[in-house]
Scaffold this active site. Structure first.
Site, PDB file in Angstrom:
ATOM      1  N   GLY A 192      -0.017   4.307  -0.547  1.00 48.94           N
ATOM      2  CA  GLY A 192      -0.852   5.513  -0.418  1.00 48.94           C
ATOM      3  C   GLY A 192      -0.246   6.464   0.601  1.00 48.94           C
ATOM      4  O   GLY A 192       0.972   6.492   0.811  1.00 48.94           O
ATOM      5  N   ASN A 193      -1.118   7.236   1.241  1.00 52.07           N
ATOM      6  CA  ASN A 193      -0.623   8.281   2.147  1.00 52.07           C
ATOM      7  C   ASN A 193       0.179   7.719   3.318  1.00 52.07           C
ATOM      8  O   ASN A 193       1.282   8.178   3.607  1.00 52.07           O
ATOM      9  CB  ASN A 193      -1.800   9.097   2.683  1.00 52.07           C
ATOM     10  CG  ASN A 193      -2.334  10.058   1.637  1.00 52.07           C
ATOM     11  OD1 ASN A 193      -1.606  10.447   0.725  1.00 52.07           O
ATOM     12  ND2 ASN A 193      -3.595  10.418   1.745  1.00 52.07           N
TER      13      ASN A 193
ATOM     14  N   GLY B 190       0.869  -1.184   0.000  1.00 56.00           N
ATOM     15  CA  GLY B 190       0.000   0.000   0.000  1.00 56.00           C
ATOM     16  C   GLY B 190       0.899   1.226   0.000  1.00 56.00           C
ATOM     17  O   GLY B 190       1.513   1.543   1.027  1.00 56.00           O
TER      18      GLY B 190
ATOM     19  N   ARG C 140     -11.146   6.130   5.460  1.00 53.95           N
ATOM     20  CA  ARG C 140     -12.500   6.634   5.692  1.00 53.95           C
ATOM     21  C   ARG C 140     -12.805   7.853   4.843  1.00 53.95           C
ATOM     22  O   ARG C 140     -11.927   8.616   4.498  1.00 53.95           O
ATOM     23  CB  ARG C 140     -12.635   7.067   7.165  1.00 53.95           C
ATOM     24  CG  ARG C 140     -12.828   5.930   8.083  1.00 53.95           C
ATOM     25  CD  ARG C 140     -13.247   6.421   9.434  1.00 53.95           C
ATOM     26  NE  ARG C 140     -12.159   7.002  10.206  1.00 53.95           N
ATOM     27  CZ  ARG C 140     -12.342   7.664  11.333  1.00 53.95           C
ATOM     28  NH1 ARG C 140     -13.567   7.850  11.794  1.00 53.95           N
ATOM     29  NH2 ARG C 140     -11.321   8.130  11.995  1.00 53.95           N
TER      30      ARG C 140
ATOM     31  N   ARG D 151      -1.725  11.151  20.268  1.00 55.11           N
ATOM     32  CA  ARG D 151      -2.750  12.200  20.182  1.00 55.11           C
ATOM     33  C   ARG D 151      -3.112  12.702  21.578  1.00 55.11           C
ATOM     34  O   ARG D 151      -3.208  13.913  21.823  1.00 55.11           O
ATOM     35  CB  ARG D 151      -3.989  11.646  19.459  1.00 55.11           C
ATOM     36  CG  ARG D 151      -3.752  11.531  17.961  1.00 55.11           C
ATOM     37  CD  ARG D 151      -4.874  10.825  17.224  1.00 55.11           C
ATOM     38  NE  ARG D 151      -4.683  10.945  15.778  1.00 55.11           N
ATOM     39  CZ  ARG D 151      -5.339  10.229  14.876  1.00 55.11           C
ATOM     40  NH1 ARG D 151      -6.234   9.327  15.258  1.00 55.11           N
ATOM     41  NH2 ARG D 151      -5.112  10.407  13.597  1.00 55.11           N
TER      42      ARG D 151
ATOM     43  N   HIS E  36      -9.319   0.635  18.363  1.00 57.33           N
ATOM     44  CA  HIS E  36      -9.023   1.916  17.719  1.00 57.33           C
ATOM     45  C   HIS E  36     -10.351   2.452  17.207  1.00 57.33           C
ATOM     46  O   HIS E  36     -10.768   2.152  16.101  1.00 57.33           O
ATOM     47  CB  HIS E  36      -8.040   1.677  16.570  1.00 57.33           C
ATOM     48  CG  HIS E  36      -7.637   2.920  15.857  1.00 57.33           C
ATOM     49  ND1 HIS E  36      -7.119   4.019  16.504  1.00 57.33           N
ATOM     50  CD2 HIS E  36      -7.674   3.260  14.536  1.00 57.33           C
ATOM     51  CE1 HIS E  36      -6.850   4.951  15.618  1.00 57.33           C
ATOM     52  NE2 HIS E  36      -7.187   4.523  14.418  1.00 57.33           N
TER      53      HIS E  36
ATOM     54  N   ASN F 231      -7.715  -0.296   8.466  1.00 63.09           N
ATOM     55  CA  ASN F 231      -8.888  -0.275   9.356  1.00 63.09           C
ATOM     56  C   ASN F 231     -10.017  -1.161   8.846  1.00 63.09           C
ATOM     57  O   ASN F 231     -10.099  -1.391   7.644  1.00 63.09           O
ATOM     58  CB  ASN F 231      -9.427   1.163   9.448  1.00 63.09           C
ATOM     59  CG  ASN F 231      -8.743   1.949  10.554  1.00 63.09           C
ATOM     60  OD1 ASN F 231      -8.522   1.423  11.649  1.00 63.09           O
ATOM     61  ND2 ASN F 231      -8.427   3.207  10.273  1.00 63.09           N
TER      62      ASN F 231
ATOM     63  N   ASN G 146     -12.182  -3.923   3.124  1.00 69.07           N
ATOM     64  CA  ASN G 146     -10.785  -4.072   3.531  1.00 69.07           C
ATOM     65  C   ASN G 146     -10.449  -5.509   3.952  1.00 69.07           C
ATOM     66  O   ASN G 146      -9.302  -5.937   3.818  1.00 69.07           O
ATOM     67  CB  ASN G 146     -10.438  -3.068   4.638  1.00 69.07           C
ATOM     68  CG  ASN G 146     -10.219  -1.676   4.062  1.00 69.07           C
ATOM     69  OD1 ASN G 146     -10.148  -1.507   2.839  1.00 69.07           O
ATOM     70  ND2 ASN G 146     -10.132  -0.673   4.908  1.00 69.07           N
TER      71      ASN G 146
ATOM     72  N   ARG H  65     -14.805   3.790  11.148  1.00 69.38           N
ATOM     73  CA  ARG H  65     -13.782   2.835  10.708  1.00 69.38           C
ATOM     74  C   ARG H  65     -14.431   1.485  10.377  1.00 69.38           C
ATOM     75  O   ARG H  65     -13.997   0.769   9.493  1.00 69.38           O
ATOM     76  CB  ARG H  65     -12.734   2.649  11.807  1.00 69.38           C
ATOM     77  CG  ARG H  65     -11.910   3.907  12.046  1.00 69.38           C
ATOM     78  CD  ARG H  65     -10.949   3.725  13.203  1.00 69.38           C
ATOM     79  NE  ARG H  65     -10.138   4.915  13.427  1.00 69.38           N
ATOM     80  CZ  ARG H  65     -10.465   5.909  14.250  1.00 69.38           C
ATOM     81  NH1 ARG H  65     -11.597   5.870  14.922  1.00 69.38           N
ATOM     82  NH2 ARG H  65      -9.660   6.949  14.404  1.00 69.38           N
TER      83      ARG H  65
HETATM   84  P1  A3D Z   1      -4.677   5.550   0.766  1.00 70.18           P
HETATM   85  O1  A3D Z   1      -3.858   6.793   0.661  1.00 70.18           O
HETATM   86  O2  A3D Z   1      -5.934   5.443   0.009  1.00 70.18           O
HETATM   87  O3  A3D Z   1      -3.731   4.318   0.429  1.00 70.18           O
HETATM   88  C1  A3D Z   1      -4.189   3.000   0.382  1.00 70.18           C
HETATM   89  C2  A3D Z   1      -3.475   2.323  -0.755  1.00 70.18           C
HETATM   90  O4  A3D Z   1      -3.808   0.935  -0.746  1.00 70.18           O
HETATM   91  C3  A3D Z   1      -3.879   2.861  -2.144  1.00 70.18           C
HETATM   92  O5  A3D Z   1      -2.724   3.379  -2.802  1.00 70.18           O
HETATM   93  C4  A3D Z   1      -4.432   1.641  -2.862  1.00 70.18           C
HETATM   94  O6  A3D Z   1      -4.129   1.613  -4.253  1.00 70.18           O
HETATM   95  C5  A3D Z   1      -3.766   0.515  -2.106  1.00 70.18           C
HETATM   96  N1  A3D Z   1      -4.413  -0.784  -2.249  1.00 70.18           N
HETATM   97  C6  A3D Z   1      -5.738  -1.079  -2.304  1.00 70.18           C
HETATM   98  N2  A3D Z   1      -5.908  -2.402  -2.436  1.00 70.18           N
HETATM   99  C7  A3D Z   1      -4.675  -2.964  -2.464  1.00 70.18           C
HETATM  100  C8  A3D Z   1      -4.212  -4.288  -2.594  1.00 70.18           C
HETATM  101  N3  A3D Z   1      -5.039  -5.315  -2.708  1.00 70.18           N
HETATM  102  N4  A3D Z   1      -2.879  -4.504  -2.582  1.00 70.18           N
HETATM  103  C9  A3D Z   1      -2.012  -3.469  -2.482  1.00 70.18           C
HETATM  104  N5  A3D Z   1      -2.398  -2.188  -2.358  1.00 70.18           N
HETATM  105  C10 A3D Z   1      -3.718  -1.932  -2.358  1.00 70.18           C
HETATM  106  O7  A3D Z   1      -5.042   5.282   2.319  1.00 70.18           O
HETATM  107  P2  A3D Z   1      -4.140   5.589   3.612  1.00 70.18           P
HETATM  108  O8  A3D Z   1      -2.730   5.269   3.304  1.00 70.18           O
HETATM  109  O9  A3D Z   1      -4.486   6.914   4.151  1.00 70.18           O
HETATM  110  O10 A3D Z   1      -4.751   4.514   4.632  1.00 70.18           O
HETATM  111  C11 A3D Z   1      -4.545   3.142   4.412  1.00 70.18           C
HETATM  112  C12 A3D Z   1      -5.333   2.311   5.415  1.00 70.18           C
HETATM  113  O11 A3D Z   1      -4.820   2.562   6.730  1.00 70.18           O
HETATM  114  C13 A3D Z   1      -6.832   2.646   5.497  1.00 70.18           C
HETATM  115  O12 A3D Z   1      -7.573   1.469   5.721  1.00 70.18           O
HETATM  116  C14 A3D Z   1      -6.936   3.559   6.697  1.00 70.18           C
HETATM  117  O13 A3D Z   1      -8.217   3.549   7.283  1.00 70.18           O
HETATM  118  C15 A3D Z   1      -5.899   2.923   7.602  1.00 70.18           C
HETATM  119  N6  A3D Z   1      -5.382   3.807   8.630  1.00 70.18           N
HETATM  120  C16 A3D Z   1      -5.303   3.307   9.897  1.00 70.18           C
HETATM  121  C17 A3D Z   1      -4.813   4.097  10.920  1.00 70.18           C
HETATM  122  C18 A3D Z   1      -4.720   3.558  12.303  1.00 70.18           C
HETATM  123  O14 A3D Z   1      -4.389   4.293  13.207  1.00 70.18           O
HETATM  124  C19 A3D Z   1      -5.025   2.166  12.557  1.00 70.18           C
HETATM  125  C20 A3D Z   1      -4.418   5.416  10.648  1.00 70.18           C
HETATM  126  C21 A3D Z   1      -4.487   5.882   9.337  1.00 70.18           C
HETATM  127  C22 A3D Z   1      -4.979   5.063   8.317  1.00 70.18           C
END
Ligand code: A3D
Length: 311
Positions: free
Chosen positions: A13-14, A11, A84, A153, A177, A122, A97, A90
């Protein structure tokens, strides 16, 4: 390039990309970055390599095209999934997910059978449980990131409220969480003095509300996506403790086998982190209201696990 351990991040992403940047800037590990959006993972890897070159750092970030590329990883961080949207909880992310975590966990089992897995996706506690079941790894090697972030936080809110240094505060936030997280003020210290000796209950309740709402506030202000600097820094702290075998205590999402009176559930508790992953769960003495909320928190996680019909 430096001969360092390898960490794979699934992943890009961000959260995933920011985590990669933080780990490489600290020269902790070389990174392999995977995303279903392959061009995006490649673009970010190239851009981050340029950032490392600007800082004269000899650390490698490489995009990988398939899961073979994760082999040899000491740690696999899983941030793949949907974040989200405003107004979503979540838990609304559960089904979508879960499918992603199932497929990613199968690949980790196949190509990185010796790795420690840190789940970020999440709803966190349920996804960590699912990954534990699918990989079949020892529970000490599958953990989730949330408590470090929730504690950070709370620390930030306490520091602002009391106008004190963040570094003088040690916060403890247990539980799921989400809405049912459990800030433990008897074990939240300002210069080794419990917060319960410093603030009134109404002030503590306000701090709890701010901490619980912090993620939603960021989601609503951003408009698209959710928090990532705080989450990435929290993953970084966990990775550092594991790679350096620090044996320091962090709130993390761990499998419980009777600790805190809870069984067969993943939930946030204080854990000693080291080269084995979770070296041990630390059992704090909780007040009755605190352990009641923790039990309620575990029940809500178990209810979601049942919805997934994993077993
Ligand atoms: P985002 O920036 O959308 O990145 C997620 C990435 O996952 C994207 O680039 C997608 O292309 C990629 N992706 C989707 N499906 C697949 C797959 N099958 N295999 C490989 N990559 C894939 O999201 P984000 O980086 O902001 O957040 C990612 C996840 O972390 C989300 O579920 C959030 O809710 C979670 N999150 C959890 C916390 C906690 O404190 C637990 C905090 C922030 C984000």
């Amino acid at each position: 390039m430096k001969n360092l351990p390898k960490i794979s991040i699934i992943g890009a992403g961000n959260v995933g990309a920011t985590t990669a940047m933080m780990i490489t800037e600290a020269e902790l590990a070389n990174i392999a970055l995977f995303d279903v959006a392959k061009a995006m993972a490649k673009a970010k890897s190239i851009d981050m390599s340029h950032a490392l070159a600007a800082k004269s750092l000899n650390i490698k970030i490489e995009p990988i095209d398939d899961y073979k590329g994760i082999s040899g990883s000491s740690i696999v961080v899983v941030t793949a999934g949907f974040p989200r949207k405003p107004g979503m909880s979540r838990d609304d992310l559960l089904k979508a997910n879960a499918d992603i975590i199932k497929s990613v966990s199968k690949e980790i089992k196949k190509y990185a059978p010796g790795a420690i897995v840190i789940i970020v996706t999440n709803p966190l506690d349920v996804m960590a449980y699912l990954s534990y079941k699918i990989t079949g790894f020892n529970h000490s090697r599958v953990l989730g990131m949330a408590g470090v972030l929730d504690s950070a936080r709370l620390t930030d809110f306490i520091a602002a409220r009391l106008n004190v240094k963040r570094s003088d505060i040690e916060s403890t936030v247990l539980g799921s969480h989400g809405e049912l997280m459990v800030p433990v003020y008897s074990q939240t210290m300002l210069n080794n003095k419990p917060l319960t000796d410093i603030l009134q209950q109404k002030d503590l309740d306000e701090l709890s509300a701010l901490t619980k709402n912090a993620g939603a506030q960021i989601v609503s202000l951003l408009g698209t996506g959710s928090a990532y600097y705080g989450p990435a820094a929290s993953v970084f702290e966990m990775v550092k403790a594991i790679l350096l075998d620090n044996k320091t205590t962090h709130c993390a999402c761990s499998y419980l086998q009777g600790e805190y009176g809870l069984r067969d559930v993943y939930i946030g508790v204080p854990c000693v982190l080291g080269k084995k992953g979770i070296e041990r769960v630390v059992e704090l003495k909780l007040t009755k209201p605190e352990s009641d909320v923790l039990a309620k928190s575990a029940e809500s996680i178990k209810a979601m696990i049942r919805k997934l019909e994993i077993n």
